[in-house]
Design a protein around this motif. Sequence first.
Motif, mmCIF file in Angstrom:
data_model
loop_
_atom_site.group_PDB
_atom_site.id
_atom_site.type_symbol
_atom_site.label_atom_id
_atom_site.label_comp_id
_atom_site.label_asym_id
_atom_site.label_seq_id
_atom_site.Cartn_x
_atom_site.Cartn_y
_atom_site.Cartn_z
ATOM 1 N N LEU A 97 -95.421 -66.092 86.469
ATOM 2 C CA LEU A 97 -95.942 -66.094 87.830
ATOM 3 C C LEU A 97 -95.040 -66.928 88.741
ATOM 4 C CD1 LEU A 97 -98.564 -65.096 89.238
ATOM 5 C CD2 LEU A 97 -99.342 -67.452 89.076
ATOM 6 N N LEU A 98 -94.637 -68.076 88.228
ATOM 7 C CA LEU A 98 -93.785 -68.969 89.015
ATOM 8 C C LEU A 98 -92.430 -68.314 89.290
ATOM 9 C CD1 LEU A 98 -93.412 -71.910 90.132
ATOM 10 C CD2 LEU A 98 -92.399 -72.470 87.949
ATOM 11 N N LEU A 99 -91.856 -67.721 88.246
ATOM 12 C CA LEU A 99 -90.493 -67.197 88.386
ATOM 13 C C LEU A 99 -90.410 -65.894 89.171
ATOM 14 C CD1 LEU A 99 -88.983 -68.057 84.883
ATOM 15 C CD2 LEU A 99 -88.790 -69.324 87.005
ATOM 16 N N THR A 100 -91.564 -65.250 89.410
ATOM 17 C CA THR A 100 -91.514 -64.019 90.209
ATOM 18 C C THR A 100 -91.819 -64.306 91.685
ATOM 19 O OG1 THR A 100 -93.776 -63.561 89.542
ATOM 20 C CG2 THR A 100 -92.060 -62.387 88.369
ATOM 21 N N ALA A 101 -91.983 -65.580 92.029
ATOM 22 C CA ALA A 101 -92.190 -65.923 93.441
ATOM 23 C C ALA A 101 -90.906 -65.599 94.215
ATOM 24 C CB ALA A 101 -92.510 -67.403 93.563
ATOM 25 N N PRO A 102 -91.058 -65.150 95.478
ATOM 26 C CA PRO A 102 -89.859 -64.741 96.225
ATOM 27 C C PRO A 102 -89.059 -65.933 96.758
ATOM 28 C CG PRO A 102 -91.804 -64.395 97.559
ATOM 29 C CD PRO A 102 -92.290 -64.915 96.244
ATOM 30 N N LEU A 103 -88.682 -66.816 95.872
ATOM 31 C CA LEU A 103 -87.858 -67.974 96.222
ATOM 32 C C LEU A 103 -86.768 -68.086 95.175
ATOM 33 C CD1 LEU A 103 -90.712 -70.499 97.056
ATOM 34 C CD2 LEU A 103 -89.021 -69.655 98.671
ATOM 35 N N PRO A 104 -85.632 -68.703 95.529
ATOM 36 C CA PRO A 104 -84.555 -68.785 94.530
ATOM 37 C C PRO A 104 -85.039 -69.531 93.286
ATOM 38 C CG PRO A 104 -83.791 -69.507 96.678
ATOM 39 C CD PRO A 104 -85.253 -69.306 96.802
ATOM 40 N N ARG A 105 -84.573 -69.108 92.160
ATOM 41 C CA ARG A 105 -85.044 -69.685 90.902
ATOM 42 C C ARG A 105 -84.694 -71.167 90.786
ATOM 43 N NH1 ARG A 105 -85.277 -66.256 85.378
ATOM 44 N NH2 ARG A 105 -86.606 -64.945 86.647
ATOM 45 N N ALA A 152 -99.266 -70.203 98.127
ATOM 46 C CA ALA A 152 -98.200 -71.148 98.480
ATOM 47 C C ALA A 152 -96.868 -70.716 97.875
ATOM 48 C CB ALA A 152 -98.569 -72.543 97.999
ATOM 49 N N LYS A 199 -89.615 -73.252 105.780
ATOM 50 C CA LYS A 199 -91.023 -73.602 105.597
ATOM 51 C C LYS A 199 -91.585 -73.110 104.242
ATOM 52 C CE LYS A 199 -95.379 -73.708 107.970
ATOM 53 N NZ LYS A 199 -96.268 -72.854 108.733
ATOM 54 N N PRO A 200 -91.325 -71.840 103.865
ATOM 55 C CA PRO A 200 -91.884 -71.385 102.582
ATOM 56 C C PRO A 200 -91.427 -72.253 101.407
ATOM 57 C CG PRO A 200 -90.914 -69.545 103.780
ATOM 58 C CD PRO A 200 -90.574 -70.782 104.546
ATOM 59 N N ILE A 221 -93.672 -75.302 101.371
ATOM 60 C CA ILE A 221 -95.056 -74.961 100.996
ATOM 61 C C ILE A 221 -95.119 -74.813 99.478
ATOM 62 C CG2 ILE A 221 -96.833 -73.174 101.169
ATOM 63 C CD1 ILE A 221 -95.804 -72.593 104.017
ATOM 64 N N ALA A 222 -94.127 -74.125 98.915
ATOM 65 C CA ALA A 222 -94.102 -73.936 97.458
ATOM 66 C C ALA A 222 -93.906 -75.271 96.747
ATOM 67 C CB ALA A 222 -92.987 -72.964 97.089
ATOM 68 N N LEU A 232 -87.328 -73.153 92.494
ATOM 69 C CA LEU A 232 -88.587 -73.197 91.754
ATOM 70 C C LEU A 232 -88.481 -74.188 90.587
ATOM 71 C CD1 LEU A 232 -89.256 -69.363 91.762
ATOM 72 C CD2 LEU A 232 -90.561 -71.072 93.023
ATOM 73 N N LEU A 263 -85.087 -61.340 96.849
ATOM 74 C CA LEU A 263 -86.241 -62.052 97.398
ATOM 75 C C LEU A 263 -87.076 -61.147 98.306
ATOM 76 C CD1 LEU A 263 -84.701 -65.603 98.020
ATOM 77 C CD2 LEU A 263 -85.683 -64.631 95.942
ATOM 78 N N PHE A 290 -99.816 -59.605 85.142
ATOM 79 C CA PHE A 290 -99.131 -59.560 83.850
ATOM 80 C C PHE A 290 -100.122 -59.282 82.724
ATOM 81 C CE2 PHE A 290 -96.249 -62.290 86.336
ATOM 82 C CZ PHE A 290 -95.074 -61.578 86.143
ATOM 83 N N GLY A 312 -95.245 -68.611 100.062
ATOM 84 C CA GLY A 312 -94.896 -69.205 101.357
ATOM 85 C C GLY A 312 -96.030 -69.170 102.358
#
Lengths: 263, 237
Positions: free
Chosen positions: A97-105, B101, A2-3, A6-7, A108, B71, B81, B104
Amino acid sequence: MKPYFIALQAIVTREALRFIQQRGRFIAALVRPLVWLFVFAAGFRAALGLSITPPYQTYIQYETYIVPGLCGMIMLFNGMQSSLSLVYDREMGSMRLLLTAPLPRWWLLFCRLLGSTIISIAQVYTFLLIADLYGLRWPTLGYLTVLPALILTGLMLGALGLALSSFIKQLENFAGVMNFVIFPMFFLSSALYPLWKMAESSELLHDICAVNPFTHGVELIRFALHQQINLQSTLWVLLATLCFGALAIWGYDPARGMKRPRG
Amino acid sequence: MSLSVKGLSYAYGAKKALDDVSFDVASGTFCALLGPNGAGKTTLFSILTRLFIAQSGTIEIAGQDLSNKPLSALKQIGVVFQQPTLDLDLTVYRNLKYFAALQGLSGTYAENKIMESLEKMSMMERAGETVRKLNGGHRRRAEIARSLIHDPKVLLFDEPTVGLDAASRSAITKHAHALAEEGYTVLWATHLTDEMSPKDQLVILHQGAILANDKAKNITGDSSLTQTFLELTGAEA
């Protein structure tokens, strides 16, 4: 999962919102191929005689020939524009900001890629609508069968833009991309003239055109508009997408780092 | 320990940016990372947020190893930042929603978390304004609110007061201290000596190495922090 979705939805929506806000970009993206269609093609109609070449079954007007190439041009420019905005994002920090999201790069990056491809496709359909009003029509079903070809070509060119953006360190270097990527890719392809025509003037140029992935993107679109599959081009575009995608993932690998920060 | 850095080194080619950096920060602590420009603070933050991967050393964030469980570790951090990362043409709310989002979060849960975070930073009344209309202080507060949405344990603030006037700087520093009192672990990079209190933990970074790591009052003794900082970094320069 799901995450992940959503992303994906958020990134695609953001790309779309950004595009809608930049009306100038939308108009420029349309004006460019329309100038080629109404001015260049009209002028060259007399100069270039096109004999029957697949997928066409009869003699065609030059305008009809270059429409798939101009669809490719929209996607090529959009892919590079997206690369430019990635470099800008990185300089401005929002890429962080995008690349530090807890999802595989890779995911993203794929979300960004899909966002820019969807925008490309919307532009192509707008262009096809204007071409239709001008009298350049394809079989109705062709507008549907061209969609997978547009998705694949859009992903390929977007992945190229993504890969380039990971190696371009500064916004100013983007002019180099125009000279060394967009123009050679476009002119050394089957967008403006069929490959056999190119072979008449130079075998070497013909060979370069034949390996240019953009040529295959254009051919894929050209055949798909006539509800046909060009298998060779499909495989070529798939392979190029995988290569550019892998290069982009490697380019954005955190072990390689980003631009050297200050502080 | 909520944040634990051990033996961290990073080099840009031949130039060492971080050299065997180690320090721990306990939960509910405001830790100021003080260093002059070029000390390696931003490189350290880039590694803590996994924009870079350290060439050697380990990082644990709220018990999660950043190399083995990247993760899970990233979920535990909230970042502001040095460069502003808000979309100027979107409203504060939309910016925060986009970030939620990416973490998640969606639907009513995300909305509630966004409102809660804005409330915490006294930014509720600005939720509907486009970022372009906000002053520098409010933009920073919006970014801090954004960093809280997903309930992180560790907050990483990389020189968040750069370019702000004295009043906004003081307000934001107070907000960050309040967050530490609430239980968040705050790592606050700065080159300004007036942004910390004597009871805060102070890590002084200079030319990629740690010169001091203790409570600020223990490092300064009877001298002022500015004096101590200049002496420490000047002696090594």
